[in-house]
Design a protein around this motif. Structure first.
Motif, PDB file in Angstrom:
ATOM      1  N   SER A  93       0.820  -1.212   0.000  1.00 41.48           N
ATOM      2  CA  SER A  93       0.000   0.000   0.000  1.00 41.48           C
ATOM      3  C   SER A  93       0.849   1.254   0.000  1.00 41.48           C
ATOM      4  O   SER A  93       0.465   2.280  -0.589  1.00 41.48           O
ATOM      5  N   ASN A  94       2.015   1.228   0.630  1.00 41.32           N
ATOM      6  CA  ASN A  94       2.878   2.407   0.653  1.00 41.32           C
ATOM      7  C   ASN A  94       3.411   2.751  -0.731  1.00 41.32           C
ATOM      8  O   ASN A  94       3.569   3.928  -1.069  1.00 41.32           O
ATOM      9  N   VAL A  95       3.686   1.726  -1.538  1.00 36.27           N
ATOM     10  CA  VAL A  95       4.132   1.985  -2.914  1.00 36.27           C
ATOM     11  C   VAL A  95       2.978   2.542  -3.739  1.00 36.27           C
ATOM     12  O   VAL A  95       3.158   3.487  -4.520  1.00 36.27           O
ATOM     13  N   VAL A  96       1.799   1.982  -3.564  1.00 36.72           N
ATOM     14  CA  VAL A  96       0.627   2.466  -4.294  1.00 36.72           C
ATOM     15  C   VAL A  96       0.343   3.928  -3.955  1.00 36.72           C
ATOM     16  O   VAL A  96      -0.012   4.729  -4.827  1.00 36.72           O
ATOM     17  N   LYS A  97       0.550   4.305  -2.698  1.00 30.73           N
ATOM     18  CA  LYS A  97       0.295   5.684  -2.274  1.00 30.73           C
ATOM     19  C   LYS A  97       1.233   6.682  -2.944  1.00 30.73           C
ATOM     20  O   LYS A  97       0.917   7.875  -3.010  1.00 30.73           O
ATOM     21  N   ALA A 121      -4.394  -3.060  -7.032  1.00 30.41           N
ATOM     22  CA  ALA A 121      -4.783  -1.860  -6.294  1.00 30.41           C
ATOM     23  C   ALA A 121      -4.911  -0.653  -7.224  1.00 30.41           C
ATOM     24  O   ALA A 121      -5.896   0.097  -7.145  1.00 30.41           O
ATOM     25  N   LEU A 122      -3.954  -0.467  -8.119  1.00 27.61           N
ATOM     26  CA  LEU A 122      -4.003   0.680  -9.027  1.00 27.61           C
ATOM     27  C   LEU A 122      -5.134   0.541 -10.037  1.00 27.61           C
ATOM     28  O   LEU A 122      -5.721   1.543 -10.461  1.00 27.61           O
ATOM     29  N   LYS A 123      -5.451  -0.685 -10.403  1.00 29.86           N
ATOM     30  CA  LYS A 123      -6.580  -0.898 -11.307  1.00 29.86           C
ATOM     31  C   LYS A 123      -7.882  -0.484 -10.627  1.00 29.86           C
ATOM     32  O   LYS A 123      -8.768   0.109 -11.258  1.00 29.86           O
ATOM     33  N   HIS A 177      12.427   0.411   5.482  1.00 27.64           N
ATOM     34  CA  HIS A 177      12.173   0.273   4.053  1.00 27.64           C
ATOM     35  C   HIS A 177      11.457   1.540   3.589  1.00 27.64           C
ATOM     36  O   HIS A 177      10.426   1.895   4.140  1.00 27.64           O
ATOM     37  N   VAL A 178      11.999   2.201   2.588  1.00 28.73           N
ATOM     38  CA  VAL A 178      11.531   3.535   2.209  1.00 28.73           C
ATOM     39  C   VAL A 178      10.863   3.504   0.834  1.00 28.73           C
ATOM     40  O   VAL A 178      11.545   3.253  -0.178  1.00 28.73           O
ATOM     41  N   PRO A 179       9.550   3.771   0.749  1.00 33.57           N
ATOM     42  CA  PRO A 179       8.893   3.892  -0.567  1.00 33.57           C
ATOM     43  C   PRO A 179       9.511   5.048  -1.344  1.00 33.57           C
ATOM     44  O   PRO A 179       9.645   6.160  -0.821  1.00 33.57           O
ATOM     45  N   THR A 180       9.900   4.794  -2.590  1.00 28.65           N
ATOM     46  CA  THR A 180      10.661   5.774  -3.364  1.00 28.65           C
ATOM     47  C   THR A 180      10.088   5.912  -4.766  1.00 28.65           C
ATOM     48  O   THR A 180       9.796   4.910  -5.421  1.00 28.65           O
TER      49      THR A 180
END
Length: 289
Positions: A93-97, A121-123, A177-180
């Motif tokens: 979810s953090n990457v999707v955000k 999720a993106l769909k 772990h850092v969403p980037t």
């Protein structure tokens, strides 16, 4: 208050779940050690690749090259790296955000999804899924990154997309772990990550190319993009297993707390039942006498 039978049934159910979470934590720990070692071995190379290319282009002055100039298209290709499985806390979810709560307009984004969770999720959010690579994240190899890079670079060269981004989870250590969201093309020589040292003014000597700059960049930039994609895949696998290990550890601890609470409730219910039986026996004895 729930009956003793209901409390016991719920306790047994939670104990079964706890056994599963313990097993999943153990599996994730083993996988993390292998993925962590692989990520740490390769991290320096990909950081130096990013540093070298940005430094080189920063010394090159104004070069008229397709990879350095945004295309006419408003479309933005985003490579989204998530996992094929859940039970990893907020990892997916953090990457999707990064997209849903970011600055990129949804109508302009074309998603190249690596991993089923991000794709699904993106769909649901209404994003266009241009390409889907669910199997790549299972065991990342350089040739997969090269194939994805070639596909996207061709779209960029054909003018179908004007910018290329990479959304993934950077692996710092076991618990961090850092969403980037990283911009790959056009190469922004001023956007240097916090982990890469910016060259000093004394080091910014003019850059000369042999062969010609266009031919050199046609070789360098694709390798640069491929390397960053592969590096992101390796770090994402390590981050996924780290996140799942933490999530399963928390779930196991929560199950232990619930089991203790249910044991207390069961003992109280049992004591209440015994007290009631004694009261009935004493009441019956007094009635007879």
């Amino acid at each position: 208050m729930a009956s003793m039978r209901d409390i016991k049934r719920r306790k047994v159910s939670i104990q079964s779940t706890q056994q599963i979470t313990k097993a999943m934590k153990l599996v994730s720990t083993v996988k993390l050690q292998r993925a962590k070692s692989r990520a740490e071995r390769s991290k320096t190379y990909f950081e130096r690749m990013y540093e070298t290319v940005t430094s080189m282009l920063g010394k090159s002055g104004n070069i008229d090259h397709p990879y350095l100039v945004a295309g006419a298209s408003e479309k933005k290709a985003v490579i989204v790296i998530t996992s094929n499985r859940g039970l990893a806390g907020g990892y997916n979810s953090n990457v999707v955000k990064l997209l849903t709560r970011g600055s990129l307009p949804k109508e302009d984004v074309e998603v190249y999804a690596i991993g089923k969770k991000g794709r699904d999720a993106l769909k649901r959010y209404g994003y266009e899924i241009k390409e889907d690579y669910p199997d790549v994240i299972n065991e990342p190899i350089y040739s997969d990154a090269a194939a994805i890079s070639e596909k996207i670079l061709q779209s960029f060269a054909d003018g179908e997309v004007g910018e290329i981004y990479l959304a993934y989870t950077a692996f710092k250590n076991t618990v961090s772990h850092v969403p980037t969201l990283l911009k790959l093309l056009p190469v922004d020589v001023n956007a240097v990550s916090s982990d890469v040292k910016t060259p000093s003014e004394e080091d910014r000597a003019p850059m000369n190319y042999e062969p010609e700059e266009e031919e050199a960049l046609n070789l360098i930039i694709p390798k640069y993009v491929t390397s960053l994609i592969y590096g992101a895949l390796v770090e994402a696998v390590a981050s996924e297993n780290g996140a799942r290990m933490q999530a399963m550890d928390s779930a196991t601890s929560n199950a232990e707390e619930m089991i203790d609470h249910l044991s207390l409730m069961y003992n109280r219910a049992r004591q209440g039942s015994i007290t009631q039986e004694l009261t009935e026996i004493i009441g019956g004895a007094e009635a007879i006498s």
